[in-house]
Design a protein around this motif. Sequence first.
Motif, PDB file in Angstrom:
ATOM      1  N   ARG A  74     -12.749  10.974   7.565  1.00  0.00           N
ATOM      2  CA  ARG A  74     -13.222   9.656   7.146  1.00  0.00           C
ATOM      3  C   ARG A  74     -12.935   8.602   8.228  1.00  0.00           C
ATOM      4  NH1 ARG A  74     -14.179   6.967   1.973  1.00  0.00           N
ATOM      5  NH2 ARG A  74     -14.500   4.773   2.499  1.00  0.00           N
ATOM      6  N   LEU A  75     -11.855   8.798   8.999  1.00  0.00           N
ATOM      7  CA  LEU A  75     -11.402   7.774   9.946  1.00  0.00           C
ATOM      8  C   LEU A  75     -11.453   8.233  11.398  1.00  0.00           C
ATOM      9  CD1 LEU A  75      -8.233   6.566   7.971  1.00  0.00           C
ATOM     10  CD2 LEU A  75     -10.512   5.538   7.963  1.00  0.00           C
ATOM     11  N   LYS A  76     -12.174   9.318  11.675  1.00  0.00           N
ATOM     12  CA  LYS A  76     -12.112   9.907  13.014  1.00  0.00           C
ATOM     13  C   LYS A  76     -12.675   9.003  14.102  1.00  0.00           C
ATOM     14  CE  LYS A  76     -16.450  12.542  12.671  1.00  0.00           C
ATOM     15  NZ  LYS A  76     -17.047  13.891  12.737  1.00  0.00           N
ATOM     16  N   ASP A  77     -13.509   8.046  13.731  1.00  0.00           N
ATOM     17  CA  ASP A  77     -14.085   7.141  14.726  1.00  0.00           C
ATOM     18  C   ASP A  77     -13.275   5.861  14.904  1.00  0.00           C
ATOM     19  OD1 ASP A  77     -16.202   8.886  15.248  1.00  0.00           O
ATOM     20  OD2 ASP A  77     -17.367   8.101  13.554  1.00  0.00           O
ATOM     21  N   THR A  78     -12.149   5.752  14.220  1.00  0.00           N
ATOM     22  CA  THR A  78     -11.295   4.568  14.366  1.00  0.00           C
ATOM     23  C   THR A  78     -10.716   4.522  15.773  1.00  0.00           C
ATOM     24  OG1 THR A  78     -10.670   4.730  12.028  1.00  0.00           O
ATOM     25  CG2 THR A  78      -9.282   3.357  13.439  1.00  0.00           C
ATOM     26  N   PRO A  79     -10.800   3.396  16.465  1.00  0.00           N
ATOM     27  CA  PRO A  79     -10.227   3.314  17.821  1.00  0.00           C
ATOM     28  C   PRO A  79      -8.729   3.607  17.815  1.00  0.00           C
ATOM     29  CG  PRO A  79     -11.648   1.429  17.386  1.00  0.00           C
ATOM     30  CD  PRO A  79     -11.492   2.146  16.075  1.00  0.00           C
ATOM     31  N   LEU A  92      -2.554  10.091  27.720  1.00  0.00           N
ATOM     32  CA  LEU A  92      -2.312   9.386  26.461  1.00  0.00           C
ATOM     33  C   LEU A  92      -2.813  10.223  25.289  1.00  0.00           C
ATOM     34  CD1 LEU A  92      -1.268   6.740  25.229  1.00  0.00           C
ATOM     35  CD2 LEU A  92      -3.570   5.796  25.508  1.00  0.00           C
ATOM     36  N   SER A  93      -1.896  10.603  24.425  1.00  0.00           N
ATOM     37  CA  SER A  93      -2.244  11.453  23.288  1.00  0.00           C
ATOM     38  C   SER A  93      -3.144  10.721  22.307  1.00  0.00           C
ATOM     39  CB  SER A  93      -0.974  11.893  22.550  1.00  0.00           C
ATOM     40  OG  SER A  93      -0.409  10.780  21.860  1.00  0.00           O
ATOM     41  N   PRO A  94      -3.955  11.463  21.547  1.00  0.00           N
ATOM     42  CA  PRO A  94      -4.642  10.840  20.406  1.00  0.00           C
ATOM     43  C   PRO A  94      -3.602  10.317  19.413  1.00  0.00           C
ATOM     44  CG  PRO A  94      -5.523  13.035  20.870  1.00  0.00           C
ATOM     45  CD  PRO A  94      -4.268  12.889  21.687  1.00  0.00           C
ATOM     46  N   LEU A  95      -4.002   9.326  18.616  1.00  0.00           N
ATOM     47  CA  LEU A  95      -3.103   8.758  17.611  1.00  0.00           C
ATOM     48  C   LEU A  95      -3.928   8.304  16.398  1.00  0.00           C
ATOM     49  CD1 LEU A  95      -0.008   8.217  17.419  1.00  0.00           C
ATOM     50  CD2 LEU A  95      -0.507   5.854  18.081  1.00  0.00           C
ATOM     51  N   PRO A  96      -4.626   9.230  15.741  1.00  0.00           N
ATOM     52  CA  PRO A  96      -5.522   8.850  14.648  1.00  0.00           C
ATOM     53  C   PRO A  96      -4.741   8.389  13.416  1.00  0.00           C
ATOM     54  CG  PRO A  96      -5.316  11.230  14.758  1.00  0.00           C
ATOM     55  CD  PRO A  96      -4.590  10.689  15.960  1.00  0.00           C
ATOM     56  N   PRO A  97      -5.327   7.521  12.595  1.00  0.00           N
ATOM     57  CA  PRO A  97      -4.646   7.123  11.352  1.00  0.00           C
ATOM     58  C   PRO A  97      -4.308   8.322  10.482  1.00  0.00           C
ATOM     59  CG  PRO A  97      -6.566   5.739  11.763  1.00  0.00           C
ATOM     60  CD  PRO A  97      -6.621   6.849  12.762  1.00  0.00           C
ATOM     61  N   TYR A 108       3.040  14.537  10.343  1.00  0.00           N
ATOM     62  CA  TYR A 108       1.930  13.641  10.682  1.00  0.00           C
ATOM     63  C   TYR A 108       1.026  13.503   9.453  1.00  0.00           C
ATOM     64  CZ  TYR A 108      -1.079  11.083  13.867  1.00  0.00           C
ATOM     65  OH  TYR A 108      -1.775  10.073  14.492  1.00  0.00           O
ATOM     66  N   PRO A 109       0.528  12.297   9.147  1.00  0.00           N
ATOM     67  CA  PRO A 109      -0.325  12.123   7.965  1.00  0.00           C
ATOM     68  C   PRO A 109      -1.676  12.812   8.132  1.00  0.00           C
ATOM     69  CG  PRO A 109      -0.212  10.084   9.228  1.00  0.00           C
ATOM     70  CD  PRO A 109       0.793  11.014   9.828  1.00  0.00           C
ATOM     71  N   VAL A 110      -2.051  13.568   7.108  1.00  0.00           N
ATOM     72  CA  VAL A 110      -3.297  14.327   7.119  1.00  0.00           C
ATOM     73  C   VAL A 110      -4.287  13.770   6.101  1.00  0.00           C
ATOM     74  CG1 VAL A 110      -4.302  16.615   6.685  1.00  0.00           C
ATOM     75  CG2 VAL A 110      -2.151  16.405   7.939  1.00  0.00           C
ATOM     76  N   ALA A 111      -3.766  13.264   4.991  1.00  0.00           N
ATOM     77  CA  ALA A 111      -4.611  12.686   3.950  1.00  0.00           C
ATOM     78  C   ALA A 111      -3.851  11.562   3.263  1.00  0.00           C
ATOM     79  CB  ALA A 111      -5.032  13.741   2.928  1.00  0.00           C
ATOM     80  N   ALA A 112      -4.603  10.665   2.599  1.00  0.00           N
ATOM     81  CA  ALA A 112      -4.004   9.548   1.881  1.00  0.00           C
ATOM     82  C   ALA A 112      -4.650   9.438   0.507  1.00  0.00           C
ATOM     83  CB  ALA A 112      -4.187   8.245   2.654  1.00  0.00           C
ATOM     84  N   VAL A 113      -3.833   9.208  -0.505  1.00  0.00           N
ATOM     85  CA  VAL A 113      -4.319   9.063  -1.868  1.00  0.00           C
ATOM     86  C   VAL A 113      -3.833   7.726  -2.418  1.00  0.00           C
ATOM     87  CG1 VAL A 113      -4.297  10.009  -4.198  1.00  0.00           C
ATOM     88  CG2 VAL A 113      -4.291  11.554  -2.228  1.00  0.00           C
ATOM     89  N   VAL A 114      -4.764   6.946  -2.972  1.00  0.00           N
ATOM     90  CA  VAL A 114      -4.447   5.642  -3.542  1.00  0.00           C
ATOM     91  C   VAL A 114      -4.647   5.707  -5.048  1.00  0.00           C
ATOM     92  CG1 VAL A 114      -4.947   3.174  -3.540  1.00  0.00           C
ATOM     93  CG2 VAL A 114      -5.246   4.504  -1.444  1.00  0.00           C
ATOM     94  N   ALA A 115      -3.652   5.192  -5.785  1.00  0.00           N
ATOM     95  CA  ALA A 115      -3.745   5.198  -7.240  1.00  0.00           C
ATOM     96  C   ALA A 115      -3.125   3.926  -7.798  1.00  0.00           C
ATOM     97  CB  ALA A 115      -3.055   6.431  -7.810  1.00  0.00           C
ATOM     98  N   GLU A 116      -3.256   3.767  -9.113  1.00  0.00           N
ATOM     99  CA  GLU A 116      -2.806   2.542  -9.758  1.00  0.00           C
ATOM    100  C   GLU A 116      -1.291   2.367  -9.717  1.00  0.00           C
ATOM    101  OE1 GLU A 116      -4.541   0.115 -10.744  1.00  0.00           O
ATOM    102  OE2 GLU A 116      -6.570   0.896 -10.963  1.00  0.00           O
TER     103      GLU A 116
END
Length: 771
Positions: A74-79, A92-97, A108-116
């Motif tokens: 979802r975020l692979k194109d983030t600078p 310089l290593s990659p540093l994706p969100p 290292y974060p691989v996925a994120a889940v948002v809930a109430e």
Amino acid sequence: MHATVDLEVGAHRRRVEDPRLVQGQGQYVDDLRQSGTVDVVFVRSTYAHARIARVDLRAAEALPGVLAAWDGARLKDTPRLPNRLSFETLNLSPLPPLAHDRVTMVGYPVAAVVAEDPYLARDAAELVQVEYEPLPVVTSAERALESDAPILFPEFGTNVAYRIAKEGGDVDEAFAQAEETLSLRLTHSRLAQVPLEPRGILGHYDRVADLLTVWRSTQSPFLTRSLLSAVLGRPEASIRVIAPDVGGAFGSKSALYPDELAVVLLAMDLGRPVRWVSTRHEDLQFTVQGRDQVNLVDVAFTGEGVVTGLKTRTIFNIGGVLMHPIAAPPLRVTDYATGAYRIPTFRAEAVGVYTNTAPTGPYRGAGRPEAAFVAERAIEEVGRRLGLDPVDVRRRNFIQPDQFPYTSPVGSVYDSGDYDRGLARALELAGYERLREEQRRARERGELVGVGIATTIEVSGQGQEFGAVEIEPDGSVVARTGSSSHGQGHETSFAQVVADQLGVPFERVRVLHGDTAATPSGGGTGGSRSMVLGGGALSAAGDGLKRKAVQVAAALREAAPDDLVYQRGGVEVVGVPGRRVQLTEIARAAQRGVGLEPGERGLREELSFKASGDAVPFGAAVALVRIERETGRVKLERFVAVDDIGTVVNPLIVHGQVAGGLAQGIGEALYERMAWDEDGQLLTASLGDYALPTAHMVPDYELDLVETPSPFNPLGAKGVGESGCVTAPPAIVNAVLDALAPLGIRDLQMPLTSDRVWAAIQGRDAAAQGS
């Protein structure tokens, strides 16, 4: 007559911040309650090195109350978060969100889940399925340099991120002509930072106002804003960053992390406040760690113990990504490994290496402890080789007071100092001659007792800082600073600086910090810079405000400015103290623009301050240790520390800073070490496994101060925040090796744990029995 105001600089004032904090009234990120706030939980890599074959979010997305579930695709194109290190060659290593094709460390974060709520988010995160294809692992920087080592980033063809080389003087000639030479291999373990409050961030995007507001536990709100602006492509004016109360940092909360960037991106997408606060386990996995450095050292010296040449090769473990945008700790070794000594020739090489471990970066000292350790272990071994007292060999090599400002062989400039004075005071407090006599008697009884010396320097006050001082119409004073406190006591010490400069009561001064909406710029807090630069900026602003007050008073009294003088909270006629204009009257007139430039209103002065040179503090320490032969346990019985930090604004706060640094330095020397197994799995993943020193593991420190003011800033101040963790490791290691010297043990690496010391003793005892 005006009331007398006591001098504030040098006063032992208790911190005004403390009552609110100790009563539980602090506001940290986890305490913030924005309406509609939702929580994020991250799914993190369980492999140290692997390709990500598949991430399945469907079960998490289907859970009621889940608002979003993202993977790296979802975020692979983030600078990439910007990096400002300026090396000729930088891989310089990659540093994706969120990692989307491979991972290079556990955590290292691989996925994120948002809930109430956070509990629902955690339940949903456990439903995310990730399929990995494991790859070979390397955790040692030295091993990662070998030709057959696994390569973390194939596009580079190497695990080397950067190289640094510096040289001054004819090093080859110094070694060719040397009467004596020696070599050392010095290691620093990987250390976790463990601030009391782990990392945390809350982001909220107001679409109507087009304003992104971020509350972050950070050392530098302005650096955070700058990094977000670059990644998001938004002007800085549309981003507000607030540092609420921050529960410690030590270097770990300056860079913006990939997971924190993901929180901001989620907030902007959802249009609701999104919060994340790290668990301690996550903190130990992924928050920037420190040290993990090997230094290979060669020393050339005369038969009298005068060092003529020094060579260092530094191998620094960066971890699985290059996280920090500015700091490179090996640079301190290449700049300052000559320490407090006038060594005429110096060659330094440093290499930063990727491995499948947690990221490293600045940790209280940020290369200063490593540089000081090189200098101190080198000078100590010169003395041992020649049978010289460690005090004498240091005195033979000290930079002398009349040699300041002193320029090292590689161009580092030391501002001022009288190193022998600080050492002499430490020896006096310790009762050095008496200690040596007691040690002699203890050795006759077969006891293992050691005395260690360290005389160290560090660098402080680099960069620039914003400061502003304003007098309100009621006479109260508002000071704004770009420095951002996370436990240093800025609201107290900065108020002392301003009160002293203006001659007003301390209680009238209010210090504002930590909000990009309140000040136009700021360098933040780190690198022992706050009093030198933040205090220097406020002192300079206060000086400018006094000149402006004289202009306003001159207009009010229809007098020439040269006939007036600012004096302790007001303006007087020169030589006639009874003819006086109070600050309140001047401030009210300034509100109307009296005596000011056209369009200017208010009695206010602001500026950005940069010191004319670095401030280089000095520390002298004496450590006394006793070792139990049967167990190898090292007991630190005494620790004496004398610091020269130039002008001392608040000795009470200074002693607190020194004590805190000493605890961390003792931890490095005796207890702390992050460890991974051969698969890159973290073995010290909780505070039950990672040995932080507790109160019974440190002695009551004996502290004192001497003052050699810096000529490079208005206050004459030098930094103190990192002093303790610079002086403690070499003093303790030197003491332990001194205790073990009768057994013929000449080398041990930190941490000097009981099992490590016991094994060394047993090895020597076995060798003695077999001979």
